[in-house]
Design an enzyme around this catalytic site. Structure first.
Site, PDB file in Angstrom:
ATOM      1  N   GLY A  99      53.534  53.058  25.033  1.00 33.96           N
ATOM      2  CA  GLY A  99      52.401  53.905  25.394  1.00 33.96           C
ATOM      3  C   GLY A  99      52.449  54.475  26.795  1.00 33.96           C
ATOM      4  O   GLY A  99      51.406  54.700  27.410  1.00 33.96           O
TER       5      GLY A  99
ATOM      6  N   ASN B 284      52.586  66.457  18.653  1.00 37.13           N
ATOM      7  CA  ASN B 284      53.571  65.377  18.805  1.00 37.13           C
ATOM      8  C   ASN B 284      54.450  65.708  20.004  1.00 37.13           C
ATOM      9  O   ASN B 284      54.569  66.865  20.415  1.00 37.13           O
ATOM     10  CB  ASN B 284      54.428  65.281  17.535  1.00 37.13           C
ATOM     11  CG  ASN B 284      55.401  64.111  17.599  1.00 37.13           C
ATOM     12  OD1 ASN B 284      55.075  63.015  18.099  1.00 37.13           O
ATOM     13  ND2 ASN B 284      56.604  64.314  17.104  1.00 37.13           N
TER      14      ASN B 284
ATOM     15  N   HIS C 154      58.474  65.008  21.143  1.00 35.45           N
ATOM     16  CA  HIS C 154      59.750  64.518  20.608  1.00 35.45           C
ATOM     17  C   HIS C 154      60.826  64.682  21.676  1.00 35.45           C
ATOM     18  O   HIS C 154      60.968  65.770  22.257  1.00 35.45           O
ATOM     19  CB  HIS C 154      60.130  65.314  19.354  1.00 35.45           C
ATOM     20  CG  HIS C 154      61.442  64.874  18.781  1.00 35.45           C
ATOM     21  ND1 HIS C 154      61.556  63.746  18.004  1.00 35.45           N
ATOM     22  CD2 HIS C 154      62.684  65.370  18.919  1.00 35.45           C
ATOM     23  CE1 HIS C 154      62.832  63.581  17.675  1.00 35.45           C
ATOM     24  NE2 HIS C 154      63.534  64.549  18.221  1.00 35.45           N
TER      25      HIS C 154
ATOM     26  N   LEU D 123      59.670  66.595   9.157  1.00 37.44           N
ATOM     27  CA  LEU D 123      59.824  65.606  10.232  1.00 37.44           C
ATOM     28  C   LEU D 123      60.334  66.285  11.504  1.00 37.44           C
ATOM     29  O   LEU D 123      61.369  66.956  11.479  1.00 37.44           O
ATOM     30  CB  LEU D 123      60.803  64.500   9.804  1.00 37.44           C
ATOM     31  CG  LEU D 123      61.034  63.410  10.851  1.00 37.44           C
ATOM     32  CD1 LEU D 123      59.798  62.548  11.038  1.00 37.44           C
ATOM     33  CD2 LEU D 123      62.231  62.555  10.489  1.00 37.44           C
TER      34      LEU D 123
HETATM   35  C1  GRF Z   1      58.706  59.024  23.710  1.00 34.60           C
HETATM   36  O1  GRF Z   1      60.057  59.117  24.047  1.00 34.60           O
HETATM   37  C2  GRF Z   1      58.304  60.192  22.854  1.00 34.60           C
HETATM   38  O2  GRF Z   1      59.000  61.357  23.146  1.00 34.60           O
HETATM   39  C3  GRF Z   1      58.628  59.702  21.472  1.00 34.60           C
HETATM   40  O3  GRF Z   1      58.320  58.320  21.493  1.00 34.60           O
HETATM   41  C4  GRF Z   1      58.435  57.832  22.815  1.00 34.60           C
HETATM   42  C5  GRF Z   1      57.150  57.148  23.151  1.00 34.60           C
HETATM   43  O4  GRF Z   1      57.203  56.508  24.393  1.00 34.60           O
HETATM   44  N1  GRF Z   1      57.899  60.434  20.480  1.00 34.60           N
HETATM   45  P1  GRF Z   1      55.896  55.823  24.978  1.00 34.60           P
HETATM   46  O5  GRF Z   1      55.419  54.785  23.965  1.00 34.60           O
HETATM   47  O6  GRF Z   1      54.887  56.885  25.229  1.00 34.60           O
HETATM   48  O7  GRF Z   1      56.363  55.165  26.242  1.00 34.60           O
END
Ligand code: GRF
Length: 221
Positions: A16, A111, A113, A148
């Site tokens: 998080g 989202n 990514h 996805l």
């Molecule tokens: C991040 O690298 C994000 O891009 C991907 O999942 C990861 C989450 O990291 N979707 P965090 O839990 O916010 O540290």
């Protein structure tokens, strides 16, 4: 009277740090939003502690307790709807979503990514970028569609990949970028500058031909 704020529900599965960046941006008054709830599909993750520490409703909905994906997603829809979000934020939510779920939040779910989409959808993006010998790598904020890591692209942070980079070093630098661009894109929604209509993204009423880029700490359109 205070201006209305954007209501968010944030979905997580782990550490998080993006959630934390959003919490911090709100506290710093850079993001005009309220997190109504944080929901994790995994119990006891650090992200839930981060939510609690910020006095945010922290909810676990453990997917292993459901018969199948559809049943879990249905319950998740109900739980999210209780909090009436304007926007659902996927922040490291490691689940494949059913079409029903995506359709329910169509146009109001973002989202992030860790790649320059459409390159490197799926997992292990940093190692795959190194293996492919890319010169640039990055991270993308996008609206969610039922493909996805597909869906209309909004904002990409681009960094140079060096020959001595490892998956870890890339991940570290990209995480820093994530923490800048995710709150930024959400604030665009809060300011009603960003919208998606028929899978086309508009910023300040202008249709984007491609994602806005964030390079060397600057927006490049
Ligand atoms: C991040 O690298 C994000 O891009 C991907 O999942 C990861 C989450 O990291 N979707 P965090 O839990 O916010 O540290």
């Amino acid at each position: 009277m205070n201006k209305p704020r954007l209501n968010l529900v944030v979905l997580i599965s782990g550490s998080g740090t993006n959630l934390q960046a959003i919490i911090d941006a709100i506290a710093a008054n850079k993001l005009h939003a309220t997190i109504q709830a944080v929901i994790s599909n995994r119990p006891d993750v650090k992200g839930l502690q981060r939510a609690q520490a910020a006095n945010i409703n922290a909810i676990t909905l453990d997917h292993t307790q459901f018969e199948n994906r559809a049943a879990f997603d249905q319950q998740l829809i109900q739980e999210i709807d209780l909090h009436q979000p304007d926007l659902v934020i996927l922040a490291g939510f490691m689940r494949i979503l059913t079409d029903e779920f995506v359709a329910h939040f169509n146009g109001r779910m973002l989202n992030i990514h860790p790649s320059l989409l459409p390159k490197f959808k799926g997992l292990n993006t940093h190692q795959r970028a190194i293996d492919a010998g890319v010169k640039q790598h990055g991270v993308t904020v996008h609206y969610v569609s039922n493909e996805l890591d597909g869906g209309p692209l909004v904002l990409q942070a681009v960094i140079d990949a060096n020959t001595n980079d490892t998956a870890e070093s890339l991940q570290q630098r990209i995480h820093q970028q994530e923490h800048i661009i995710y709150p930024m894109a959400i604030e665009w929604v809060a300011q009603k500058r960003l919208e998606v209509i028929d899978q086309q993204v508009y910023l300040d009423k202008q249709r984007l031909e491609g994602p806005v880029k964030w390079i060397n700490n600057q927006l490049v359109n």
